[in-house]
Write an enzyme that holds these catalytic residues in place. Structure first.
Site, PDB file in Angstrom:
ATOM      1  N   ASN A 108      -5.379   3.610   8.154  1.00 44.18           N
ATOM      2  CA  ASN A 108      -5.295   3.055   6.810  1.00 44.18           C
ATOM      3  C   ASN A 108      -4.622   4.090   5.904  1.00 44.18           C
ATOM      4  O   ASN A 108      -3.648   4.716   6.303  1.00 44.18           O
ATOM      5  CB  ASN A 108      -6.711   2.644   6.354  1.00 44.18           C
ATOM      6  CG  ASN A 108      -6.671   1.645   5.228  1.00 44.18           C
ATOM      7  OD1 ASN A 108      -5.850   0.742   5.239  1.00 44.18           O
ATOM      8  ND2 ASN A 108      -7.536   1.792   4.243  1.00 44.18           N
ATOM      9  N   GLU A 135       0.836  -1.209   0.000  1.00 45.78           N
ATOM     10  CA  GLU A 135       0.000   0.000   0.000  1.00 45.78           C
ATOM     11  C   GLU A 135       0.864   1.250   0.000  1.00 45.78           C
ATOM     12  O   GLU A 135       2.069   1.176   0.185  1.00 45.78           O
ATOM     13  CB  GLU A 135      -0.868   0.042   1.266  1.00 45.78           C
ATOM     14  CG  GLU A 135      -2.251  -0.551   1.102  1.00 45.78           C
ATOM     15  CD  GLU A 135      -3.177   0.356   0.304  1.00 45.78           C
ATOM     16  OE1 GLU A 135      -2.729   1.421  -0.176  1.00 45.78           O
ATOM     17  OE2 GLU A 135      -4.355  -0.005   0.139  1.00 45.78           O
ATOM     18  N   ASP A 179     -10.136   1.706  -3.928  1.00 46.17           N
ATOM     19  CA  ASP A 179      -9.066   1.681  -2.920  1.00 46.17           C
ATOM     20  C   ASP A 179      -8.208   2.940  -3.096  1.00 46.17           C
ATOM     21  O   ASP A 179      -8.752   4.029  -3.271  1.00 46.17           O
ATOM     22  CB  ASP A 179      -8.309   0.349  -3.065  1.00 46.17           C
ATOM     23  CG  ASP A 179      -7.555  -0.028  -1.802  1.00 46.17           C
ATOM     24  OD1 ASP A 179      -7.243   0.860  -1.001  1.00 46.17           O
ATOM     25  OD2 ASP A 179      -7.257  -1.217  -1.619  1.00 46.17           O
ATOM     26  N   ASN A 212      -9.809   5.486   2.779  1.00 49.91           N
ATOM     27  CA  ASN A 212      -8.911   5.015   1.731  1.00 49.91           C
ATOM     28  C   ASN A 212      -8.395   6.150   0.857  1.00 49.91           C
ATOM     29  O   ASN A 212      -8.104   7.223   1.373  1.00 49.91           O
ATOM     30  CB  ASN A 212      -9.593   3.883   0.947  1.00 49.91           C
ATOM     31  CG  ASN A 212      -8.830   2.580   1.114  1.00 49.91           C
ATOM     32  OD1 ASN A 212      -7.601   2.588   1.052  1.00 49.91           O
ATOM     33  ND2 ASN A 212      -9.525   1.491   1.320  1.00 49.91           N
ATOM     34  N   ARG A 226      -7.965   0.722  13.035  1.00 49.09           N
ATOM     35  CA  ARG A 226      -6.551   0.996  12.767  1.00 49.09           C
ATOM     36  C   ARG A 226      -6.465   2.054  11.693  1.00 49.09           C
ATOM     37  O   ARG A 226      -7.417   2.275  10.938  1.00 49.09           O
ATOM     38  CB  ARG A 226      -5.798  -0.262  12.323  1.00 49.09           C
ATOM     39  CG  ARG A 226      -6.161  -0.790  10.944  1.00 49.09           C
ATOM     40  CD  ARG A 226      -5.023  -1.668  10.400  1.00 49.09           C
ATOM     41  NE  ARG A 226      -5.389  -2.421   9.217  1.00 49.09           N
ATOM     42  CZ  ARG A 226      -5.368  -1.943   7.962  1.00 49.09           C
ATOM     43  NH1 ARG A 226      -5.042  -0.682   7.720  1.00 49.09           N
ATOM     44  NH2 ARG A 226      -5.680  -2.735   6.945  1.00 49.09           N
TER      45      ARG A 226
HETATM   46 CA    CA Z   1      -6.090   1.014   0.827  1.00 47.50          CA
END
Ligand code: CA
Length: 293
Positions: free
Chosen positions: A104, A19, A200, A150, A102
């Site tokens: 991201n 990521e 995403d 995201n 959490r």
């Molecule tokens: Ca992501």
């Protein structure tokens, strides 16, 4: 339209959950995180050199700091990483009670503030929020009611901020005030159709196009600034996670991916899951902003 743009495997990174790709123009290197390993990773395409920094907690995202090192969004809050020593210094946890959340995705705005959001680890309830960490290391809660915070990005003129809460199946836009870091006038930028994956991470190119990675969608989609789909680029893996422009002329679109949660049959079909891909996008990117704090 599915584009015939070429996609190549840049690096068989073996990520569990790759990521937050960030390109360093100074080092001509790609940085990213493996959220679950958890680590910060660096790869220099010209030399093939690789380096990893192990972290003490899950890392949702990172950005490079102007003065060197990185700012991190760890499960335990915002932190700084010293590349020379590997030392991690905690700054602030804005959600000390939210043990089911959490951090991201996160990214720096063009003025050097670091934005990162949290998610419900069960990805069901709107328990997350989006935070802005200013150069003075104070954080501000900018919006709540987020299930899985995201992809983030800014238009080339700095007046629009794009934001993705994956489970709304939308990419939203805000009016953005570059001088103050304020956001307002949230509206839908694009809705993502069922069966084409979940929105995403994203990045914005120099023409204002928005490239959105599609978790479980085997693709990256480029939107024109008016929200219409301009191009779809298919990938050999189901879970691309995010993308960033890099390379000598910022003309390579690097895409991170995940292997986590895939069935053995899907992994057989998509053995490159966890690799970093390179797309010759036919357009250049913007320089990734660095954290001014
Ligand atoms: Ca992501």
């Amino acid at each position: 339209m599915v584009s015939a743009i070429s996609v190549e495997t840049a690096l068989e990174a073996g990520d569990v959950l790759g990521e937050s790709p960030v390109w360093s123009r100074e080092e001509q290197s790609l940085y990213w995180v493996d959220i679950l390993r958890p680590s910060v990773r660096r790869w220099t395409p010209a030399t093939g050199e690789q380096r990893d920094w192990q972290l003490p907690a899950e890392v949702g995202s990172m950005a490079l700091r102007e003065r060197g090192g990185a700012v991190l969004a760890l499960r335990t809050g915002f932190a700084l990483l010293d590349f020379a020593t590997g030392a991690v210094t905690g700054l602030h946890d804005p959600e000390p009670e939210a043990t089911g959340n959490r951090f991201n995705d996160g990214k720096c705005d063009p003025a050097g503030r670091f934005w990162a959001g949290t998610m419900d680890c069960a990805e069901k309830e709107p328990l997350g929020a989006l935070y802005r960490l200013d150069p003075d290391h104070r954080s501000h809660r900018m919006t709540g009611g987020v299930i899985c915070s995201n992809g983030l990005g800014w238009s080339p003129d700095g007046r629009t901020m794009y934001y993705t809460d994956t489970w709304t199946h939308r990419i939203d836009a805000f009016d953005f005030d570059l001088g103050t870091g304020r956001i307002e006038n949230r509206r839908t930028f694009a809705e993502t159709p069922p069966g084409e994956g979940h929105p995403d991470g994203l990045t914005v190119d120099s023409e204002g196009g928005i490239w959105s990675a599609r978790w479980d969608g085997w693709r990256v989609v480029r939107y024109a600034p008016d929200g219409s789909v301009d191009r779809t680029v298919e990938l050999p893996v189901p879970r691309p996670t995010s993308c960033a422009f890099g390379g000598p002329g910022l003309s390579d679109l690097f895409v991170t991916s995940a292997s986590t949660g895939l069935s053995p049959a899907t992994l057989d079909e998509a053995p490159l899951s966890g690799a970093v891909f390179r797309i010759d996008a036919g357009v250049t990117g913007l320089t990734d902003a660095t954290f001014a704090g």
